[in-house]
Structure formats: structure tokens, C-alpha cells
Design an enzyme around this catalytic site. Sequence first.
Site, PDB file in Angstrom:
ATOM      1  N   HIS A 240       0.841  -1.183   0.000  1.00  0.00           N
ATOM      2  CA  HIS A 240       0.000   0.000   0.000  1.00  0.00           C
ATOM      3  C   HIS A 240       0.885   1.245   0.000  1.00  0.00           C
ATOM      4  O   HIS A 240       1.947   1.267   0.614  1.00  0.00           O
ATOM      5  CB  HIS A 240      -0.892   0.057   1.246  1.00  0.00           C
ATOM      6  CG  HIS A 240      -2.120  -0.780   1.142  1.00  0.00           C
ATOM      7  ND1 HIS A 240      -2.767  -1.284   2.242  1.00  0.00           N
ATOM      8  CD2 HIS A 240      -2.839  -1.197   0.064  1.00  0.00           C
ATOM      9  CE1 HIS A 240      -3.818  -1.976   1.858  1.00  0.00           C
ATOM     10  NE2 HIS A 240      -3.890  -1.934   0.547  1.00  0.00           N
ATOM     11  N   TYR A 241       0.420   2.271  -0.696  1.00  0.00           N
ATOM     12  CA  TYR A 241       1.053   3.583  -0.604  1.00  0.00           C
ATOM     13  C   TYR A 241      -0.039   4.629  -0.847  1.00  0.00           C
ATOM     14  O   TYR A 241      -0.694   4.591  -1.882  1.00  0.00           O
ATOM     15  CB  TYR A 241       2.169   3.739  -1.633  1.00  0.00           C
ATOM     16  CG  TYR A 241       3.072   4.920  -1.307  1.00  0.00           C
ATOM     17  CD1 TYR A 241       4.036   4.801  -0.302  1.00  0.00           C
ATOM     18  CD2 TYR A 241       2.925   6.129  -1.953  1.00  0.00           C
ATOM     19  CE1 TYR A 241       4.845   5.877   0.015  1.00  0.00           C
ATOM     20  CE2 TYR A 241       3.726   7.206  -1.634  1.00  0.00           C
ATOM     21  CZ  TYR A 241       4.685   7.072  -0.653  1.00  0.00           C
ATOM     22  OH  TYR A 241       5.490   8.130  -0.304  1.00  0.00           O
ATOM     23  N   PRO A 243       0.759   3.711   3.081  1.00  0.00           N
ATOM     24  CA  PRO A 243       0.338   2.602   3.937  1.00  0.00           C
ATOM     25  C   PRO A 243      -0.311   3.092   5.223  1.00  0.00           C
ATOM     26  O   PRO A 243      -0.192   4.268   5.586  1.00  0.00           O
ATOM     27  CB  PRO A 243       1.665   1.882   4.235  1.00  0.00           C
ATOM     28  CG  PRO A 243       2.681   2.980   4.212  1.00  0.00           C
ATOM     29  CD  PRO A 243       2.217   3.938   3.134  1.00  0.00           C
ATOM     30  N   HIS A 247       6.131   0.830   8.365  1.00  0.00           N
ATOM     31  CA  HIS A 247       7.143  -0.207   8.524  1.00  0.00           C
ATOM     32  C   HIS A 247       6.883  -1.156   7.363  1.00  0.00           C
ATOM     33  O   HIS A 247       5.747  -1.628   7.200  1.00  0.00           O
ATOM     34  CB  HIS A 247       7.003  -0.926   9.876  1.00  0.00           C
ATOM     35  CG  HIS A 247       8.022  -1.999  10.092  1.00  0.00           C
ATOM     36  ND1 HIS A 247       9.110  -1.830  10.927  1.00  0.00           N
ATOM     37  CD2 HIS A 247       8.122  -3.257   9.585  1.00  0.00           C
ATOM     38  CE1 HIS A 247       9.828  -2.943  10.929  1.00  0.00           C
ATOM     39  NE2 HIS A 247       9.248  -3.820  10.108  1.00  0.00           N
ATOM     40  N   HIS A 249       5.819  -3.630   4.766  1.00  0.00           N
ATOM     41  CA  HIS A 249       5.023  -4.846   4.857  1.00  0.00           C
ATOM     42  C   HIS A 249       4.355  -5.119   3.514  1.00  0.00           C
ATOM     43  O   HIS A 249       4.199  -4.219   2.683  1.00  0.00           O
ATOM     44  CB  HIS A 249       3.959  -4.739   5.965  1.00  0.00           C
ATOM     45  CG  HIS A 249       3.014  -3.593   5.804  1.00  0.00           C
ATOM     46  ND1 HIS A 249       3.353  -2.282   6.086  1.00  0.00           N
ATOM     47  CD2 HIS A 249       1.719  -3.545   5.377  1.00  0.00           C
ATOM     48  CE1 HIS A 249       2.332  -1.489   5.856  1.00  0.00           C
ATOM     49  NE2 HIS A 249       1.317  -2.231   5.411  1.00  0.00           N
TER      50      HIS A 249
END
Length: 318
Positions: A240-241, A243, A247, A249
Site C-alpha cells: 500500500h502507498y 500505507p 514499517h 510490509h
Amino acid sequence: MEEQLASETLVPLFKLDRLLNQDQGGRRIALLGTINDQPALLTAERAAFPSDSKALEAFQRCLSNVKNLGTNDIYHWYLASAGQGENNPPDLKLNLICPCTEKHIKKYSAQGVRMVTETPEIYREQVRPYIAKQREEGRLDWVFNILEGRKEQKDIIYRDPGQEGAKDEAFLLALDLNWDRKTLTSLHLLVIVERRDLWSLRDLKKSHVTWLRHMRDKILEATVTKYPEVEKDQIKLYFHYQPTFYHLHIHVVHVMLEPTATQAIGKAFGLENLISQLETLSGGPDDGMADVSLTYVLGEAHDLWTQVFRPLKGGAEG
């Protein structure tokens, strides 16, 4: 009226033959059966939740058989029944955040969305300092609880020490708190890397390609080993961006999982595509995703919209 009453008598006469399909994470089913020896097809879908305050209060009072699935820091998740009675099967997955923060409230509130383009300069000068501030405010305690063995250890299905034991390549694969733990077509797992200097896909470089390929292969192998009913080409891997937490993932989901906004263009970035982009990117091993422009979706309540992109838009239009 007579036609309506006659129609309402049909459903109780339905005799089930078999389940044809179950989709949308188990919320919709198609059943084949008979009514008076005539073939009949019945589809059922759970109705939308009520929105008025009295109905919502009544809904909360009707919850029963609440069973905790896990707790980590301020996050709790449960299975529950939407009705009274000890024998009611669980038909709800509940997530509780307590105490919740203003950021949680913004994230889950109804809001408009915008498409924004984040250039390398905007990322370096405004977005990365914002990310650093979020990390400094202790928003990753629940992640470190998992990595350091304090919480959710029973939910970890695979640990990888890295290629040839390289500690900076270690990662784990765990159940995602949004999965009900039983419906394979809505399978949702989460990969969390051990190292703490990678905050998002923006930190990935050309030098990470071999590691990313290793992770991809190990994730797929571990998932189909744990869930043999699932095949490798039924699994999606994506970042995801922006997120939810900073951190690095990777989300691991079944291809049949209902494609909500979290899997849409402008939010989800496929692992395979990202590997290809890094491979074809010009430059040396230290060049990477921080050097490209990214276009993605932001909610209008998100701090990056209110503090960065809306002011930039106003300046451009002015």
C-alpha cells in the site's frame, strides 16, 4: 397484494440441493434447490448495516457470543453473532481500537478522495519528514510486539531468516487481523520485515531486487503449504502507498477477495510490477523508488492532503 403474499410463501418451501457459489468474503451465496419439485435458484446477501442512531444502538445490544481472536496493544479483534442465543453461529468479524486516536477517526470517517502525484522532490522535502514524525510518535508499538515475540505469536505461520541467514533480509508471515481465519476466498495474510530502516515501498532500491524475489517465492510457498486448498496463482501480493503504518510490509490475499478500495489503482502496488520497475530503472544499485514520481489516492481528511497536497494545488492554481 395477493401476488405478493403468494410469492412470500415460496421461500419457506425451498429445499436445498447444493451450494453453487459463495463470494464477497462469504457475504453472498447462491443456492440450488427445488420448490414443489421444480428447480429453483436462491441467492442471499446480507443487508447493509443501518445508519440511524437508534438502530445502531439496538445492533450493539444484539451482539452475542463475542469471542476474542487476538489482542495487540490498542487493537482487538473478535468473532460475534448478530442475535441473541448461545447456538447462533458467528456471522460478524469485529475489530476494536481502544483507545483510538484522531488519526483513526479520520481514517474510518466518510470522506472524499483525491488523486495526487508525489514527485521525488515532494517525497524528499515534505512526505518523508511527515513519515519520520509518525514513527517517532510510537505508532508502531504493535508491530514491534510481533517482531520481538510479545504478541500474536500463534498467528505467525512462517519465519524466514533471510538468504543464507542475512539478518537484514529476515521477515515473517502472519494472519492479518481483518481475516476471519476460516473463509479461504477472503484469505488475508501480512508479511512484516524484521529490519526497521525500510518504512515503505519508497525505500526499496535496485539492490533489493534479489531479496524481493526471494521473499515472493518463500511467501507463496509458505502460503500454499499452510493452506493446500489454495494454489500459487490464486494469491496476490501487494504494497500500500500511502500505507496505514510506516514499517515495510506486504499484503497477501486470495484473488477472489472482494476488491475494495484498498486493492484499487492508486492504493495497491503489486509486488511483481514493483520488481520489474526496479529492474528496468536506470542508475546504480542505490537508485530506487525514491527517485520516481508516484500517483496515488488520498482521503481529504489525511494529513498529507491537508498539509501538503492541498496547499500545493492552491499554489499551482493561483
